[in-house]
Scaffold this active site. Structure first.
Site, PDB file in Angstrom:
ATOM      1  N   CYS A   1      14.115  10.218  -7.939  1.00 29.42           N
ATOM      2  CA  CYS A   1      12.760   9.570  -8.012  1.00 29.42           C
ATOM      3  C   CYS A   1      12.583   9.697  -6.520  1.00 29.42           C
ATOM      4  CB  CYS A   1      13.183   8.066  -8.533  1.00 29.42           C
ATOM      5  SG  CYS A   1      14.132   6.713  -7.541  1.00 29.42           S
TER       6      CYS A   1
ATOM      7  N   CYS B   1       0.921  -1.322   0.208  1.00 32.43           N
ATOM      8  CA  CYS B   1       0.004  -0.088  -0.126  1.00 32.43           C
ATOM      9  C   CYS B   1       0.737   1.260  -0.031  1.00 32.43           C
ATOM     10  CB  CYS B   1      -0.735   0.125   1.271  1.00 32.43           C
ATOM     11  SG  CYS B   1      -2.107  -1.234   1.248  1.00 32.43           S
TER      12      CYS B   1
END
Lengths: 107, 513
Positions: free
Chosen positions: B466, B286
């Site tokens: 990133c 998640c």
């Protein structure tokens, strides 16, 4: 391809697998009636067909591993686990609904 | 004068009589109030007098855990008083307050008195007190199960709160088990809560599970899912398993009925359905994939529902539903779907006659779940040290002297490529960066794409960033493969540690999500 050479089926992806198939969950697909060696099209052939002709994502290993659907993907033939229908040897019938569900692990 | 004195005496005695009467009234009123408080002690915190700062503080200004501790102490005192009054055995199978509390489900034929008594006797274990475990535990405690165990070794984080409804802002940093116990205890003090503040491991699984009747798998990794299922098979417990990610959820009731291994009348286990674990790189958490609160909430609530159905069924229950998998997809129509699952697998490693999963194997540690499920192989695309730059040094490049060339530079001196997905890039980004989503790079067909063409037009050095510094390395490699580095003449490298490092060492204001 004329209708005589193909079987119309519905393919559906769920659990995030649609990401590998241009983010499209549902495909109405004409599947060739016979596989490469002239045998009636079964699910194993369908999986190869999807991999070669429908899937645009190059990460094939996220769908197929060792010649079959990778572990963690459930194949459902007309809303039933494919193990109840003969797994990849099941011969695809006109109007079949075949679903590929990736297992989720979040919680 | 004598008349005045006699009149005053009379007045005083009248007033004294009135006073005495008022004292009696007061005593009577206080007695009634005490009785009422005794019968409904939980009403007390709600009796807010807006004018009383003490009441206000108690209701709104005191941390939940401290508050429930105080009420627990007050309750003890009330009990001690009660104990001296009534000793006679109860005429009714449930406590008086239970008839009232569970009244709305007691009047349903699906539950009824017998169902409620079964719930009251039941001992349930919830493994994982997160997005699934919180709503599941809340409904089970609300429904009046006798004992609820909670297993988790994690602590509450702010990013949990949008979905893990038992935790609160004030309890960030507390263990999830303790936080959940505060909330559950205030929801229903009749339920016995048992904390297991540790991670479930093969050597603790059997001793943790053995005293429970039913188990809920509310965890988030394949390793725990196999371990929980195996333990449930060995101890013959039904397992309610659910999972959720992004907008999808899945739910199965496994090992139902929980017949012994080898008995084909038993329900399938997790290994029957998934004999082989998924490749680790296909497992998304998640934290990485995202999760919508109500999606995982729905799945947790369904787990509580299935558990209640299993627990309240009559022992001689003729028919257990055939095994099925419920698929939930928030943005599909219909949202719910139920598909038929297989029965027990004849060669299942856990529940068949040929099972290799045994209590001895589990407890001796010969079943290595981590190895079985694998872990993401350490990044083979790792870059060399001179292909990487720290966030701090990159900050110097943007405003100051280039540590490599010594030239004074600015943010225009180079191209900063942010490879997070578009939705994350739009949340926050470094000024001047361009977005080339990682999925675009990895889905690329052939060698030429818009982003490649754009980057070819310039000769400026490229820095790739990133979220954490993993994807950026893959992209740097890819760019070099595509020849964007002009055979080594053009610098291409990534920012070590990604935007997390950027926030930690350069820009503390950069949002963390």
């Amino acid at each position: 391809m004329s209708n005589d050479d193909t079987i119309p089926i519905t393919i559906e992806f769920s659990g995030g697998l649609e990401i590998l198939f241009s983010n499209q969950k549902k495909y109405n697909l004409p599947l060739p009636f016979k596989d490469e060696s002239g045998e009636p099209a079964n699910v194993a052939f369908l999986v190869r067909h999807l991999c070669d002709n429908v899937m645009e994502d190059p990460r094939k290993e996220l769908f197929v591993l060792d010649g079959t659907v990778r572990p963690g993907i459930l194949v459902l033939i007309n809303e039933a686990d494919w193990e109840l229908e003969g797994e990849d040897k099941y011969e695809v019938q006109k109007g079949d609904h075949i679903m590929f569900v990736s297992t989720l692990h979040g919680g | 004068m004598a008349a005045v004195i006699s009149s005053l005496r009379k007045q005083i005695s009248t007033c004294e009589a009135t006073l005495e009467d008022l004292r009696h009234q007061l005593a009577e009123a206080e007695r009634i109030q005490r009785q009422q408080q005794k019968s409904v002690p939980q009403k007390r915190p709600l009796a807010t007098d807006p004018a009383s700062p003490l009441d206000h503080d108690m209701n709104f200004g005191v941390p939940d855990d401290f508050r429930s501790e105080i009420f627990a102490v007050l309750k003890q005192e009330a009990k001690a008083v009660e104990g001296t009054e009534s000793e006679e055995p109860s005429r009714w199978p449930l406590e008086k307050n239970e008839y009232k509390r569970y009244g709305r489900q007691l009047i349903m034929p699906e539950v009824g008195l017998q169902g409620q008594l079964r719930l009251k006797k039941a001992r349930i274990l919830v493994v994982g007190v997160g997005g699934l475990g919180c709503p599941a535990a809340a409904y089970l405690v609300g429904a009046g199960v006798g004992t609820l165990g909670l297993v988790d070794d994690d602590v509450v984080e702010e990013s949990n709160l949008h979905r893990q409804i038992l935790h609160s802002t004030a309890r960030v940093g507390m263990t999830k088990v303790q936080s959940a116990m505060v909330a559950l205890n205030s929801l229903n003090p009749n339920v016995k809560l048992l904390p297991h503040i540790s991670r479930l491991t093969p050597d603790t699984a059997i001793s943790t599970f053995k005293d429970y009747d039913l188990v809920l798998d509310c965890t988030d990794t394949p390793t725990s899912r196999y371990l929980i299922s195996d333990t449930c098979v060995l101890l013959r417990k039904t397992l309610v398993s659910a999972s959720a990610l992004r907008i999808d959820g899945q739910l199965m009731v496994l090992n139902n009925p929980p017949s012994p291994p080898g008995d084909t009348t038993g329900g399938p286990c997790y290994r029957c359905v998934f004999p082989k674990p998924p490749p680790p790189e296909s497992v998304v958490s998640c934290g990485d994939g995202g999760i919508l609160g109500p999606v995982v909430g729905v799945m947790g609530i369904l787990q509580a529902l299935e558990a209640i159905k299993v627990l309240t069924q009559t022992p001689a229950a003729s028919s257990v539903d055939p095994p099925s998998l419920i698929l939930f997809s928030a943005y599909s129509n219909p949202m719910f779907r139920s598909v038929r699952l297989r029965n027990r697998k004849a060669k299942c490693a856990a529940c068949s006659a040929h099972a290799t999963v045994t209590p001895e194997a589990l407890e001796s540690g010969s079943l290595d779940y981590v190895q079985f499920c694998g872990s993401v192989v350490s990044n083979n695309d790792a870059l060399l040290p001179d292909e990487r730059i720290s966030a701090q040094n990159y900050a110097h490049i943007r405003s100051g002297v280039n540590p490599f060339t010594g030239t004074v530079s600015s943010k225009d001196s180079h191209i900063l490529v942010d490879v997070r997905e578009k939705v994350q890039f739009e949340l926050c980004n470094i000024d001047g960066s361009v977005n080339v989503p990682f999925s675009t790079v990895s889905n690329m067909q052939g060698d030429e794409n818009d982003w490649v063409t754009q980057l070819r037009k310039s000769e400026k050095p490229i820095f790739v960033v990133c979220r954490l510094g993993n994807d950026s390395q893959v992209v740097v490699k890819k760019m070099k493969q595509l020849g964007l580095d002009a055979g080594g003449k053009r610098y291409i490298g990534d920012i070590r540690g990604g935007l997390r490092a950027w926030r930690q060492s350069v820009d503390v204001e950069f949002p963390e999500y």
